[in-house]
Design a protein around this motif. Sequence first.
Motif, PDB file in Angstrom:
ATOM      1  N   ASP A  50       0.826  -1.235   0.105  1.00  0.00           N
ATOM      2  CA  ASP A  50      -0.062  -0.183  -0.203  1.00  0.00           C
ATOM      3  C   ASP A  50       0.740   1.259  -0.138  1.00  0.00           C
ATOM      4  O   ASP A  50       1.502   1.483   0.896  1.00  0.00           O
ATOM      5  N   GLU A  51       0.877   1.915  -1.291  1.00  0.00           N
ATOM      6  CA  GLU A  51       1.587   3.078  -1.223  1.00  0.00           C
ATOM      7  C   GLU A  51       1.288   4.124  -0.235  1.00  0.00           C
ATOM      8  O   GLU A  51       2.251   4.964   0.061  1.00  0.00           O
ATOM      9  N   ASN A  52       0.233   4.299  -0.136  1.00  0.00           N
ATOM     10  CA  ASN A  52      -0.337   5.265   1.171  1.00  0.00           C
ATOM     11  C   ASN A  52       0.395   5.081   2.422  1.00  0.00           C
ATOM     12  O   ASN A  52       0.478   6.184   3.243  1.00  0.00           O
ATOM     13  N   HIS A 106       3.641   4.249   2.702  1.00  0.00           N
ATOM     14  CA  HIS A 106       5.009   4.565   2.822  1.00  0.00           C
ATOM     15  C   HIS A 106       5.445   5.759   3.341  1.00  0.00           C
ATOM     16  O   HIS A 106       5.905   6.706   2.848  1.00  0.00           O
ATOM     17  N   GLN A 107       5.064   5.772   4.654  1.00  0.00           N
ATOM     18  CA  GLN A 107       5.329   7.002   5.449  1.00  0.00           C
ATOM     19  C   GLN A 107       6.108   6.388   6.690  1.00  0.00           C
ATOM     20  O   GLN A 107       6.437   5.251   7.142  1.00  0.00           O
ATOM     21  N   LYS A 156      13.342  11.196   3.684  1.00  0.00           N
ATOM     22  CA  LYS A 156      13.880   9.704   3.329  1.00  0.00           C
ATOM     23  C   LYS A 156      15.350   9.494   3.542  1.00  0.00           C
ATOM     24  O   LYS A 156      15.539   8.233   4.168  1.00  0.00           O
TER      25      LYS A 156
END
Length: 308
Positions: A49-51, A53-54, A135
């Motif tokens: 789930d790219e959402n 990637h926090q 990042k």
Amino acid sequence: MDNISVRIFTLSGINETINYRLTIFSLTFLYYCLILFLNIALIMVIIFDENMHQPMYILLCSFCINGLYGTTGFYPKFLLDLLSSSHEISYEGCLLQAFIMYSFACCDLSILAVMAYDRYLAICRPLHYRSLMNKKRLSLLVCFSWLTPFCIFSVSIILTSTLKLCHSKIPKLFCVNWIIVKLACPDTDTIANEIISQLTIFIYVSHGFFIFWTYMHLIRMCVKSKDDRVKFMQTCVPHLVSLITFLVVIVFDLMYMRFSPTNISQSLQNFIALEFLIIPPVMNPLIYGFKLTKIRNKVLSLVYVDRK
């Protein structure tokens, strides 16, 4: 005495399980499967789930990977021992298991410290959060949480491997570096091991003080605003529960290992020694899975789709 060379260790802690071996094997196997399922499920949800990637979710993913790493260092060997009449482990295997157990526990505390820092920035310095937790910094913090215990315990295990050992009986279900050091011959110098041990304690006690400091600021900030209180309950409470659980089980294990009480049963000693391998690996993914809204909604949506 100079000719003594221990190449095989005996794990005597498992002797208590002889009469209930099949029952314990079945329960342990099912529990290990549960650990694998919960942690892998959470890791896969976060990865795909790219959402998610926090920073908070990436750190949680690292937390679950560490849980898999630590439990894999114990459960497969323990399950084999339950089916075997010989509860032995090679010298090299024992050192490797000791390294995994120690690095797993300390990596957990390092990740908890990084998670506390992340929550501190998100709540106390929200306007600077994205620039401070970028990042590059996140990658450095994740590397720090893994490489610090790996480097420390690599040195510790290398020092242990140079010791001349006169005994081979380990009164636990798995190998522990401190107990291997205690098996050294009386004339063996273990001062270097003691220094590394004290340095390790200092480093990770400092981690604990850092987490305490961040939560002092978090609580002070959250009492001022209703929105911050809601954010604290949603994202900090799971972290706080994980931290308290980790500290309680590790303190119990360290107290038992250092003072070695002999007036309690072997079964209770085994449970005390295994708490950090039993409780956190299952409780952590459950707590975060139920408490963090994004993860809970994602899991529920997957279940709903599967039923359709």
